[in-house]
Write an enzyme that holds these catalytic residues in place. Structure first.
Site, short mmCIF file in Angstrom:
data_model
loop_
_atom_site.label_atom_id
_atom_site.label_comp_id
_atom_site.label_asym_id
_atom_site.label_seq_id
_atom_site.Cartn_x
_atom_site.Cartn_y
_atom_site.Cartn_z
N CYS A 130 0.82 -1.22 0.00
CA CYS A 130 0.00 0.00 0.00
C CYS A 130 0.85 1.27 0.00
O CYS A 130 0.45 2.29 -0.58
CB CYS A 130 -0.95 0.00 1.18
SG CYS A 130 -0.18 -0.24 2.80
N HIS A 257 -2.41 6.87 3.87
CA HIS A 257 -0.95 6.96 3.99
C HIS A 257 -0.46 8.24 3.32
O HIS A 257 -0.90 8.57 2.21
CB HIS A 257 -0.27 5.77 3.32
CG HIS A 257 -0.43 4.47 4.05
ND1 HIS A 257 -1.04 4.36 5.28
CD2 HIS A 257 -0.01 3.21 3.72
CE1 HIS A 257 -1.00 3.09 5.67
NE2 HIS A 257 -0.39 2.38 4.75
#
Length: 351
Positions: A130, A257
Site C-alpha cells: 500500500c 498513507h
C-alpha cells in the site's frame, strides 16, 4: 456471452470489505461472485452488488469454475493457497507480500505497467504494498517526463495499514486518553493510559505518538516496509538501479498513507513543469495551492480513488530535484482498488 466468475478470498477482512464496495460501484463486468473466507466465517451473509451472498469456506473445491480470484490473506496463507487456485484455472491477484519479488510473478500497477499482466507463468499477479502504491502513479508520470534517478521517502502511515486490528487499537487507545489534558506531557504516561494493549499491534502506543517502525526488522536496522518501497518501486517502474532511501512511520491516523518525497531526475525539472505533468497523469489529483490552504491530507483522500499530490517545490540545494507530498487511501488504491483495476485488465481474455 457469459461474464467471468470472480472470487474474493478474504472477503470478511478490512480490505475484503472495501473490495466488496469497490466491485459494487464499478461497472458490472462480473458474472457470479464468490465470497470466500476462513471456515469460521463460512455461512455469513455479506452484501455485494445489491444482494447478500453466502460466504464459502476456503477449500480446493471453491475455485472450481472461478476465472479470477482476488486474494486478501496473510503472506503464509497466500503462499499456500494461491498456487492451488491457479492450478484450478483461476488467475490469482494476490495482495500479500508472498510473491511480489518472484521474477515469475508480475507486480502490477495499471498506471505504470498494465502490459505486465500478460506475462504470468505461475498464473499469479501481485498487488504492490500500500505504501508503494500511493507513490507509483506520481512517480510513473514524472519518470516518463524527466527520468527518475533516485528518491528519498518518509512515510506517515495510517493505523489501518495493520488491518482491522490496527484500526480498532487506535480507536481504543484514543478513547482511553480522550479528555486527559495532561497525557503525553511526561515519559510513560501514554503507555500507562492505554495499557499493554497499546503496544501489541504497533510495538508502542500510537495515540499521541508516532512510531518509527512499520513492518518487521531486517538487517542493517531497516524494516520490511522500508525495503518494500525500494524493491517494489524498482520492479514496477522497470528501474533496477533506482537509488531509494525510505523511512516508514506509523501515525495516529485511521485511514490514508502520506509520504514526503525528495526525487532527483536525469534532466532539469521545476515545480511548474511537474504540476503540468502530474495534472495529466491517470489516477493523480493535484492539490497544490498552499496560499489558499490547499494541500493533500489523509482526511480528504479517504474514500477516494486517486492519489493526491501537492507541496510541489523545486529543490533549493539539490540539482534536478523536486520535493512533494503524496497522500492516498491505503485501503482503496493501496489495496482493493488496484486489485480491481488489475482484474479489469484481464477482461479481454474472457471475451
Amino acid at each position: 456471452m457469459s461474464k467471468p466468475t470472480l472470487a474474493i478470498v478474504g472477503a470478511t477482512g478490512a480490505v475484503g470489505s472495501v473490495m466488496r464496495d469497490v466491485i459494487s460501484r464499478r461497472d458490472d463486468v462480473w458474472g457470479e461472485i464468490k465470497l470466500v473466507a476462513s471456515p469460521r466465517s463460512a455461512g455469513k451473509q455479506l452484501p455485494i452488488r445489491g444482494k447478500n451472498v453466502t460466504v464459502e469456506a476456503l477449500s480446493e473445491s471453491v475455485f472450481e469454475g472461478v476465472d479470477v480470484a482476488q486474494f486478501d490473506l496473510p503472506d503464509e496463507v497466500s503462499a499456500q493457497w494461491a498456487p492451488i487456485a491457479a492450478a484450478a484455472g483461476a488467475i490469482v491477484i494476490d495482495k500479500s507480500g508472498a510473491f511480489r519479488m518472484d521474477p515469475q510473478v508480475p507486480l502490477v500497477v495499471p498506471e505504470a505497467n498494465p502490459e505486465a499482466v500478460r506475462d504470468r507463468p505461475k498464473g499469479i499477479i501481485s498487488n504492490a504494498n500500500c505504501t508503494t502504491l500511493a507513490l507509483i502513479p506520481t512517480l510513473t508520470a514524472l519518470n516518463k517526463a524527466f527520468g527518475l534517478q533516485s528518491m528519498s521517502v518518509a512515510s506517515y502511515q495510517a493505523a489501518s495499514g495493520s488491518g482491522q486490528a490496527g484500526l480498532e487499537s487506535l480507536y481504543d487507545q484514543t478513547q482511553a486518553v480522550s479528555g486527559n489534558r495532561s497525557v503525553g506531557t511526561k515519559a510513560g504516561d501514554v503507555a500507562d493510559a492505554v495499557g499493554v494493549d497499546g503496544s501489541e499491534v504497533f510495538g508502542a502506543p500510537l495515540a499521541f505518538n508516532v512510531v518509527p517502525k512499520v513492518g518487521g526488522w531486517r538487517d542493517g536496522g531497516w524494516t520490511s516496509e522500508e525495503l518494500k518501497v525500494r524493491n517494489e518501486s524498482r520492479k514496477i517502474l522497470g528501474l533496477p538501479d533506482l537509488k531509494v532511501a525510505s523511512t516508514c512511520v506509523r501515525v495516529p491516523v485511521a485511514i490514508g498513507h502520506s509520504q514526503a518525497v525528495h526525487a532527483t531526475f536525469a534532466s532539469k525539472v521545476d515545480a511548474d513543469a511537474a504540476r503540468k505533468v502530474l495534472a495529466d497523469a491517470p489516477g493523480v489529483t493535484v492539490v497544490d495551492d498552499p496560499q489558499a490552504g490547499q494541500f493533500p491530507m489523509p482526511i480528504d483522500a479517504v474514500g477516494t480513488d486517486d492519489t493526491y499530490v501537492g507541496r510541489i517545490r523545486t529543490s533549493v540545494d539539490f540539482e534536478n530535484s523536486l520535493e512533494f507530498f503524496v497522500v492516498g487511501d491505503n485501503l482503496l488504491k493501496g489495496a482493493a482498488l488496484n486489485s480491481a483495476q488489475i482484474a479489469e485488465l484481464l477482461l479481454p481474455e474472457f471475451a
